[in-house]
Design an enzyme around this catalytic site. Sequence first.
Site, PDB file in Angstrom:
ATOM      1  N   LYS A   1      52.710  47.041  56.655  1.00 22.79           N
ATOM      2  CA  LYS A   1      53.295  47.528  57.914  1.00 22.79           C
ATOM      3  C   LYS A   1      52.735  46.837  59.146  1.00 22.79           C
ATOM      4  O   LYS A   1      53.438  46.666  60.127  1.00 22.79           O
ATOM      5  CB  LYS A   1      53.131  49.041  58.020  1.00 22.79           C
ATOM      6  CG  LYS A   1      51.691  49.506  58.126  1.00 22.79           C
ATOM      7  CD  LYS A   1      51.574  51.016  58.006  1.00 22.79           C
ATOM      8  CE  LYS A   1      50.116  51.436  58.128  1.00 22.79           C
ATOM      9  NZ  LYS A   1      49.885  52.815  57.683  1.00 22.79           N
TER      10      LYS A   1
ATOM     11  N   ARG B   1      46.437  64.742  59.858  1.00 22.42           N
ATOM     12  CA  ARG B   1      47.708  64.058  59.994  1.00 22.42           C
ATOM     13  C   ARG B   1      48.639  64.705  58.974  1.00 22.42           C
ATOM     14  O   ARG B   1      48.657  65.923  58.879  1.00 22.42           O
ATOM     15  CB  ARG B   1      47.542  62.539  59.831  1.00 22.42           C
ATOM     16  CG  ARG B   1      48.637  61.762  60.573  1.00 22.42           C
ATOM     17  CD  ARG B   1      48.482  60.252  60.480  1.00 22.42           C
ATOM     18  NE  ARG B   1      48.838  59.735  59.163  1.00 22.42           N
ATOM     19  CZ  ARG B   1      48.800  58.442  58.835  1.00 22.42           C
ATOM     20  NH1 ARG B   1      48.433  57.547  59.732  1.00 22.42           N
ATOM     21  NH2 ARG B   1      49.137  58.032  57.626  1.00 22.42           N
TER      22      ARG B   1
HETATM   23  C1  PLP Z   1      48.884  52.720  56.807  1.00 19.96           C
HETATM   24  C2  PLP Z   1      48.709  53.612  55.671  1.00 19.96           C
HETATM   25  C3  PLP Z   1      47.858  53.235  54.627  1.00 19.96           C
HETATM   26  C4  PLP Z   1      47.027  51.973  54.662  1.00 19.96           C
HETATM   27  O1  PLP Z   1      45.869  52.223  55.391  1.00 19.96           O
HETATM   28  P1  PLP Z   1      44.723  51.113  55.570  1.00 19.96           P
HETATM   29  O2  PLP Z   1      43.647  51.863  56.263  1.00 19.96           O
HETATM   30  O3  PLP Z   1      45.299  50.011  56.374  1.00 19.96           O
HETATM   31  O4  PLP Z   1      44.327  50.676  54.211  1.00 19.96           O
HETATM   32  C5  PLP Z   1      47.740  54.098  53.554  1.00 19.96           C
HETATM   33  N1  PLP Z   1      48.431  55.244  53.506  1.00 19.96           N
HETATM   34  C6  PLP Z   1      49.248  55.647  54.491  1.00 19.96           C
HETATM   35  C7  PLP Z   1      49.962  56.942  54.382  1.00 19.96           C
HETATM   36  C8  PLP Z   1      49.409  54.848  55.604  1.00 19.96           C
HETATM   37  O5  PLP Z   1      50.226  55.233  56.590  1.00 19.96           O
END
Ligand code: PLP
Length: 355
Positions: free
Chosen positions: A36, A131
């Site tokens: 992303k 969250r």
């Molecule tokens: C962005 C995201 C991740 C990845 O997180 P990192 O800290 O970049 O490894 C994992 N799970 C969810 C739900 C996310 O939104």
Amino acid sequence: MGYPRIKSNKEAIIHNVKQISKMCHDKGIELTGVVKVARGEPALAKLYLENGVDIIGDSRIANIRKMKNAGINGPFMLLRIPMPSEIEDLVRYVDITLVSELKTVETIGKAALNKGKRQKIIYMIDLGDLREGVWFENAFDEVLKASQIRGVELYGIGTNLGCYGGVVPDIDNMSLLSEIAKKIRNKGIDFKIVSGGNTAAVYLIENDLLPREINGYRLGESIILGTDTTNNRAFPFLRQDTFTLEAEIIELKTKPSVPHGKIGRDAMGRVPIFEDLGNRLKAIVAMGEQDIQPDGMIPLEKGIKVLHASSDHTVLDVTEFDGKLDIGSILKFRLTYGALLRAMTSEYVEKIWDF
Ligand SMILES: *Cc1c(COP(=O)(O)O)cnc(C)c1O
């Protein structure tokens, strides 16, 4: 080619993908590689899949659609719990989606049945980060209900920590998640994955502290930057030279270090703070808050300090730099996750994928 621009380093990224994939697979962990931060760049997703990632994760359906249209077959995981208005697209483009609302799961189930399929879901549990997810005390009942909804397949349960509240994944909250998993399975409801971690939880694999039930990780930052912002560290076995931001100097002049006149707020509504160091050699590069998070720019050369930015100008103190600079010189930077995110998202920053 124009400036500012971000250059990717294929070799460094491949190194990280391979290291992380091996580390996960050695422990029986299914790895979702998260793209992303690069807006779902298809070239990156392809590289991930070719080098060991099992699933491609992105928070936005628009990115997943882009990758599919570019010929990437996935499988794709949608990381942001879906908007009710995007369920049609979800059923069309997404293989596995995170969810946290029974009402949304009902909508997904109906849409999937209409298409003659079952949509895989991972039910999210909030273990304290505040969250997404059902609060852990209510998780058992809610996941049981979700598992009974027609048109969906409970692929797993999961949690996300570190991103919002900054809560660090540890043995306590991972054990709590694995207890919840066991309790649901004891009810005769089975599912494949307990999706425990993002980058902040990688140290639990490294140190062999992870409960056996946790068999899914979703990793973005660790792969793409080799860093872990939540725990404030760089991974020694990963590379951090995956991207370089290049910006061009448009002004180079000696000026005071403190502004002259009455101080109000800056372009972003902040009251800037200045330290009086006398006259300094300052460079302005053609790039600003619209393109970059200035405090996330890490100059590659010694003696360069990022001071402050408005929307389109970033001012640097280059007094201590011991090399030649001129108008038109290019300065290079590493980026933190936040800065990379903004630079990738700015259409004014050219992206160079050398793969
Ligand atoms: C962005 C995201 C991740 C990845 O997180 P990192 O800290 O970049 O490894 C994992 N799970 C969810 C739900 C996310 O939104």
